[in-house]
Motif scaffolding. Structure first.
Motif, PDB file in Angstrom:
ATOM      1  N   SER A  92       0.848  -1.252   0.214  1.00 44.81           N
ATOM      2  CA  SER A  92       0.010  -0.196  -0.697  1.00 44.81           C
ATOM      3  C   SER A  92       0.670   1.176  -0.222  1.00 44.81           C
ATOM      4  O   SER A  92       1.855   1.638   0.522  1.00 44.81           O
ATOM      5  N   CYS A  93       0.420   1.835  -0.478  1.00 46.81           N
ATOM      6  CA  CYS A  93       1.136   3.729  -0.922  1.00 46.81           C
ATOM      7  C   CYS A  93       0.140   4.739  -0.521  1.00 46.81           C
ATOM      8  O   CYS A  93      -0.891   4.464  -1.001  1.00 46.81           O
ATOM      9  N   ILE A 124      -1.635  -3.344 -10.089  1.00 54.62           N
ATOM     10  CA  ILE A 124      -1.526  -1.683  -9.598  1.00 54.62           C
ATOM     11  C   ILE A 124      -2.576  -0.883  -9.377  1.00 54.62           C
ATOM     12  O   ILE A 124      -3.543  -1.605 -10.401  1.00 54.62           O
ATOM     13  N   SER A 125      -3.562  -0.481  -8.617  1.00 56.64           N
ATOM     14  CA  SER A 125      -4.621   0.080  -8.496  1.00 56.64           C
ATOM     15  C   SER A 125      -5.162   1.305  -7.676  1.00 56.64           C
ATOM     16  O   SER A 125      -3.466   1.665  -6.306  1.00 56.64           O
ATOM     17  N   LEU A 141      -0.044  -2.505  -4.422  1.00 55.84           N
ATOM     18  CA  LEU A 141       0.336  -3.363  -5.457  1.00 55.84           C
ATOM     19  C   LEU A 141       0.160  -4.843  -4.848  1.00 55.84           C
ATOM     20  O   LEU A 141       0.756  -5.175  -3.988  1.00 55.84           O
ATOM     21  N   GLN A 142      -0.074  -5.538  -5.799  1.00 57.28           N
ATOM     22  CA  GLN A 142      -1.737  -7.036  -5.109  1.00 57.28           C
ATOM     23  C   GLN A 142       0.342  -7.915  -5.948  1.00 57.28           C
ATOM     24  O   GLN A 142       0.293  -7.221  -7.077  1.00 57.28           O
ATOM     25  N   MET A 143       0.944  -8.545  -5.651  1.00 59.84           N
ATOM     26  CA  MET A 143       1.937  -9.451  -5.851  1.00 59.84           C
ATOM     27  C   MET A 143       1.616 -10.642  -6.127  1.00 59.84           C
ATOM     28  O   MET A 143       1.239 -11.194  -4.728  1.00 59.84           O
ATOM     29  N   ASN A 144       1.287 -11.398  -6.830  1.00 63.75           N
ATOM     30  CA  ASN A 144       0.821 -12.845  -6.887  1.00 63.75           C
ATOM     31  C   ASN A 144       2.200 -13.242  -7.550  1.00 63.75           C
ATOM     32  O   ASN A 144       3.064 -12.351  -8.732  1.00 63.75           O
ATOM     33  N   TYR A 204      11.226  -2.079  -2.209  1.00 59.27           N
ATOM     34  CA  TYR A 204       9.453  -1.109  -2.735  1.00 59.27           C
ATOM     35  C   TYR A 204       9.386   0.078  -2.390  1.00 59.27           C
ATOM     36  O   TYR A 204       9.080   0.167  -1.242  1.00 59.27           O
ATOM     37  N   TYR A 205       9.844   0.960  -3.462  1.00 63.76           N
ATOM     38  CA  TYR A 205       9.223   2.350  -3.304  1.00 63.76           C
ATOM     39  C   TYR A 205       8.182   2.699  -4.039  1.00 63.76           C
ATOM     40  O   TYR A 205       7.692   2.448  -5.610  1.00 63.76           O
ATOM     41  N   CYS A 206       7.209   3.656  -2.751  1.00 66.70           N
ATOM     42  CA  CYS A 206       6.453   4.371  -3.822  1.00 66.70           C
ATOM     43  C   CYS A 206       6.684   6.069  -3.955  1.00 66.70           C
ATOM     44  O   CYS A 206       7.271   6.124  -3.339  1.00 66.70           O
ATOM     45  N   ALA A 207       6.185   6.542  -5.773  1.00 66.43           N
ATOM     46  CA  ALA A 207       6.489   7.649  -6.467  1.00 66.43           C
ATOM     47  C   ALA A 207       5.569   8.428  -6.807  1.00 66.43           C
ATOM     48  O   ALA A 207       4.259   7.106  -6.873  1.00 66.43           O
TER      49      ALA A 207
END
Length: 123
Positions: free
Chosen positions: A20-21, A69-70, A80-83, A93-96
């Motif tokens: 989550s961001c 990504i949603s 960011l759902q990572m499967n 992991y960074y959000c920007a």
């Protein structure tokens, strides 16, 4: 703009995590949120991005079909759902946030960065 990334952790190969961001300091009506990652000894790389308005998305080839990504406009949050995680997904992991009009994969075009969250995928 302040960005708070969360949701990282330890997961086995093939498992899933959701990052989550959460953005604060402004209500987004335009611009983009991107996810980038940096593995030990490697350069930071683009993972995914989403336009805040309209919801257009872009993905790195290495995660296409596995990551999604949603956004939740009401919560000012991007996910960011990572499967089907692989060992090579291990990274910080960074959000920007980028306030520009075009969806971009270039990290230098993102003006605001969160603190990063560690994702470790083990065998």
């Amino acid at each position: 703009v302040q960005l708070q990334a969360s949701g990282g952790g330890l997961v086995q190969t093939g498992g899933s995590l959701r990052l989550s961001c959460a953005a604060s300091g402004r209500t987004f009506t335009s611009g983009n949120i991107g996810w980038f990652r940096q593995a030990p000894g490697k350069e930071r790389e683009f993972v995914a991005a989403i336009k805040w308005t309209g919801g257009s998305t872009a993905y790195a080839d290495s995660v296409k079909g596995r990551f999604t990504i949603s956004r939740d406009n009401a919560k000012n949050t991007v996910y960011l759902q990572m499967n089907s995680l692989k060992l090579e997904d291990t990274a910080v992991y960074y959000c920007a946030a980028d306030l520009g009009l075009l969806l971009t994969r270039r990290d230098h075009e993102y003006e605001y960065w969160g603190q990063g969250t560690l994702v470790t995928v083990s065998s």
